[in-house]
Design a protein around this motif. Structure first.
Motif, PDB file in Angstrom:
ATOM      1  N   ASP A  96       0.834  -1.207   0.000  1.00 23.34           N
ATOM      2  CA  ASP A  96       0.000   0.000   0.000  1.00 23.34           C
ATOM      3  C   ASP A  96       0.869   1.258   0.000  1.00 23.34           C
ATOM      4  O   ASP A  96       0.558   2.237  -0.706  1.00 23.34           O
ATOM      5  N   ALA A  97       1.951   1.241   0.764  1.00 26.37           N
ATOM      6  CA  ALA A  97       2.864   2.391   0.794  1.00 26.37           C
ATOM      7  C   ALA A  97       3.511   2.595  -0.574  1.00 26.37           C
ATOM      8  O   ALA A  97       3.709   3.740  -1.007  1.00 26.37           O
ATOM      9  N   PHE A  98       3.830   1.508  -1.242  1.00 25.47           N
ATOM     10  CA  PHE A  98       4.422   1.601  -2.578  1.00 25.47           C
ATOM     11  C   PHE A  98       3.439   2.239  -3.559  1.00 25.47           C
ATOM     12  O   PHE A  98       3.825   3.080  -4.380  1.00 25.47           O
ATOM     13  N   ARG A  99       2.145   1.859  -3.475  1.00 27.95           N
ATOM     14  CA  ARG A  99       1.134   2.475  -4.348  1.00 27.95           C
ATOM     15  C   ARG A  99       1.027   3.970  -4.086  1.00 27.95           C
ATOM     16  O   ARG A  99       0.968   4.771  -5.023  1.00 27.95           O
ATOM     17  N   ARG A 100       0.999   4.354  -2.814  1.00 26.36           N
ATOM     18  CA  ARG A 100       0.917   5.782  -2.484  1.00 26.36           C
ATOM     19  C   ARG A 100       2.154   6.524  -2.979  1.00 26.36           C
ATOM     20  O   ARG A 100       2.062   7.655  -3.485  1.00 26.36           O
ATOM     21  N   PHE A 101       3.297   5.901  -2.833  1.00 29.59           N
ATOM     22  CA  PHE A 101       4.555   6.508  -3.258  1.00 29.59           C
ATOM     23  C   PHE A 101       4.569   6.720  -4.777  1.00 29.59           C
ATOM     24  O   PHE A 101       4.943   7.803  -5.262  1.00 29.59           O
ATOM     25  N   THR A 102       4.161   5.712  -5.524  1.00 26.62           N
ATOM     26  CA  THR A 102       4.138   5.833  -6.995  1.00 26.62           C
ATOM     27  C   THR A 102       3.108   6.856  -7.443  1.00 26.62           C
ATOM     28  O   THR A 102       3.330   7.571  -8.427  1.00 26.62           O
ATOM     29  N   GLN A 103       1.975   6.945  -6.741  1.00 21.73           N
ATOM     30  CA  GLN A 103       0.972   7.951  -7.081  1.00 21.73           C
ATOM     31  C   GLN A 103       1.512   9.368  -6.885  1.00 21.73           C
ATOM     32  O   GLN A 103       1.271  10.267  -7.701  1.00 21.73           O
ATOM     33  N   ARG A 104       2.272   9.575  -5.785  1.00 27.87           N
ATOM     34  CA  ARG A 104       2.872  10.888  -5.550  1.00 27.87           C
ATOM     35  C   ARG A 104       3.913  11.216  -6.625  1.00 27.87           C
ATOM     36  O   ARG A 104       4.004  12.361  -7.073  1.00 27.87           O
ATOM     37  N   ILE A 105       4.689  10.222  -7.020  1.00 33.61           N
ATOM     38  CA  ILE A 105       5.695  10.443  -8.062  1.00 33.61           C
ATOM     39  C   ILE A 105       5.022  10.829  -9.374  1.00 33.61           C
ATOM     40  O   ILE A 105       5.464  11.765 -10.062  1.00 33.61           O
ATOM     41  N   ARG A 106       3.938  10.100  -9.728  1.00 35.49           N
ATOM     42  CA  ARG A 106       3.207  10.429 -10.968  1.00 35.49           C
ATOM     43  C   ARG A 106       2.627  11.842 -10.903  1.00 35.49           C
ATOM     44  O   ARG A 106       2.671  12.591 -11.890  1.00 35.49           O
ATOM     45  N   ALA A 107       2.086  12.206  -9.729  1.00 34.73           N
ATOM     46  CA  ALA A 107       1.508  13.559  -9.576  1.00 34.73           C
ATOM     47  C   ALA A 107       2.591  14.626  -9.723  1.00 34.73           C
ATOM     48  O   ALA A 107       2.358  15.681 -10.335  1.00 34.73           O
ATOM     49  N   MET A 108       3.771  14.366  -9.187  1.00 32.03           N
ATOM     50  CA  MET A 108       4.862  15.318  -9.301  1.00 32.03           C
ATOM     51  C   MET A 108       5.338  15.446 -10.753  1.00 32.03           C
ATOM     52  O   MET A 108       5.655  16.547 -11.219  1.00 32.03           O
ATOM     53  N   LEU A 109       5.357  14.341 -11.476  1.00 31.72           N
ATOM     54  CA  LEU A 109       5.817  14.385 -12.866  1.00 31.72           C
ATOM     55  C   LEU A 109       4.821  15.093 -13.774  1.00 31.72           C
ATOM     56  O   LEU A 109       5.214  15.762 -14.730  1.00 31.72           O
ATOM     57  N   LYS A 110       3.520  14.946 -13.447  1.00 28.27           N
ATOM     58  CA  LYS A 110       2.492  15.617 -14.245  1.00 28.27           C
ATOM     59  C   LYS A 110       2.507  17.127 -14.014  1.00 28.27           C
ATOM     60  O   LYS A 110       2.150  17.908 -14.901  1.00 28.27           O
ATOM     61  N   GLY A 111       2.899  17.516 -12.812  1.00 27.97           N
ATOM     62  CA  GLY A 111       2.971  18.931 -12.496  1.00 27.97           C
ATOM     63  C   GLY A 111       1.608  19.481 -12.114  1.00 27.97           C
ATOM     64  O   GLY A 111       0.592  18.777 -12.103  1.00 27.97           O
ATOM     65  N   PRO A 112       1.559  20.796 -11.848  1.00 31.07           N
ATOM     66  CA  PRO A 112       0.286  21.427 -11.444  1.00 31.07           C
ATOM     67  C   PRO A 112      -0.702  21.450 -12.595  1.00 31.07           C
ATOM     68  O   PRO A 112      -0.367  21.488 -13.747  1.00 31.07           O
TER      69      PRO A 112
END
Length: 314
Positions: free
Chosen positions: A298-314
């Motif tokens: 579950d932590a890995f899923r949350r971590f990857t979601q944050r990484i994807r959000a950061m790469l997409k930008g605002p």
């Protein structure tokens, strides 16, 4: 075996694994891949525990300490193994050899003590749940983690220093790194006394820790069997299964190599068993703790979601 005309040598020769020259590049690439995956997997565990608030429990702190230790543990022997795959017999300065011997055994003894601390953490979590957070405060976690390193590096002093003080008449080490038994076989004198000291120090340390862990898991088993539902029992067992697997791998291979006289084992046995605790265990630890733990997934899923959000930008 190369013999010397004097009792001190400025360098040794690491023999490595015997293999045809045509297979050595393939073995080198396979070993390099395992090494890089081991580094990546353990670094991933460290970063994930630090980055995810859901993994702030003491159990995950100790897992991250174990992963940090494994980074150094595997890096102590992997470079010389890679070098012997490429170059065959490889010279290694005596000072570097004895340093490798000391650091390798220090980290091994540290892991031995750390596995005991991790078992204590599971015991307190399952058998003393109401007092768990008070008993395993952040200060206690840091103290226990630091104590394992101090104890490990202290326990390895006697075996390493006694081995380094031996007079050597031969220089070819029948191993891919500098270890106790292969070095003692090169001595000009009977190393029986040294072997008994090594066996006592390592045997007592590993044996006491192993008995300590067995005692704690005996208490855990009794507590879990008293739980009212099968679901709660399964959940309690699942938090311990990864640690039990690592303990079995580490202690099983360590006892085979370091408990008992070196002459009782056939040539090459030490090298093959060393692959289990020096390479395979550090490689498997991130896999065992990730695949068998829902909270880490579950932590890995949350971590990857944050990484994807950061790469997409605002």
């Amino acid at each position: 075996m190369h013999q010397l005309n004097h009792t001190w040598t400025q360098s040794f020769l690491l023999a490595g694994f015997p293999a045809p020259s045509t297979l050595r590049p393939l073995a080198f690439l396979g070993t390099l891949c395992i090494y890089l995956l081991t580094l990546a997997g353990n670094l991933f565990i460290i970063v994930l525990v630090q980055a995810d608030a859901g993994l702030s429990r003491p159990m995950y702190f100790f897992i991250s300490v174990l992963s940090f230790l494994e980074l150094w543990y595997v890096s102590t022997t992997m470079p010389t193994l890679l070098h012997t795959w490429l170059r065959g017999r490889s010279p290694i300065p005596a000072a570097v050899c004895f340093t490798q011997l000391y650091v390798f055994h220090s980290l091994g003894m540290t892991e031995c003590y750390l596995l005991g601390v991790m078992a204590l953490d599971r015991y307190l979590a399952i058998c003393r749940p109401l007092h768990y957070h008070a008993l395993m405060s952040r200060k206690v976690q840091l103290w226990l983690a630091g104590a394992t390193w101090v104890a490990g590096f202290s326990a390895a002093l006697a075996p390493a220093s006694l081995t380094a003080s031996l007079p050597f008449c031969f220089r070819e080490v029948a191993h891919y790194f500098c270890d106790l038994a292969p070095l003692m076989r090169l001595a000009c004198v009977d190393p029986g006394w040294n072997a008994r000291i090594h066996g006592t120090v390592i045997g007592v340390a590993t044996g006491c820790n192993f008995v300590f862990i067995l005692g704690l898991y005996g208490g855990i088993l009794r507590a879990v069997l008293k739980l009212p539902s099968a679901g709660s029992r399964a959940k309690a067992f699942s938090t311990c299964s990864s640690h039990v697997t690592v303990v079995a791998l580490f202690f099983g291979s360590a006892f085979m190599v370091y408990v008992g006289p070196p002459e009782s084992r056939s040539k090459g046995t030490d090298m093959r068993i060393a692959l289990v605790y020096a390479i395979l265990t550090p490689f498997l630890n991130p896999i065992i703790y990730t695949l068998r733990n829902k909270e880490v997934k579950d932590a890995f899923r949350r971590f990857t979601q944050r990484i994807r959000a950061m790469l997409k930008g605002p």
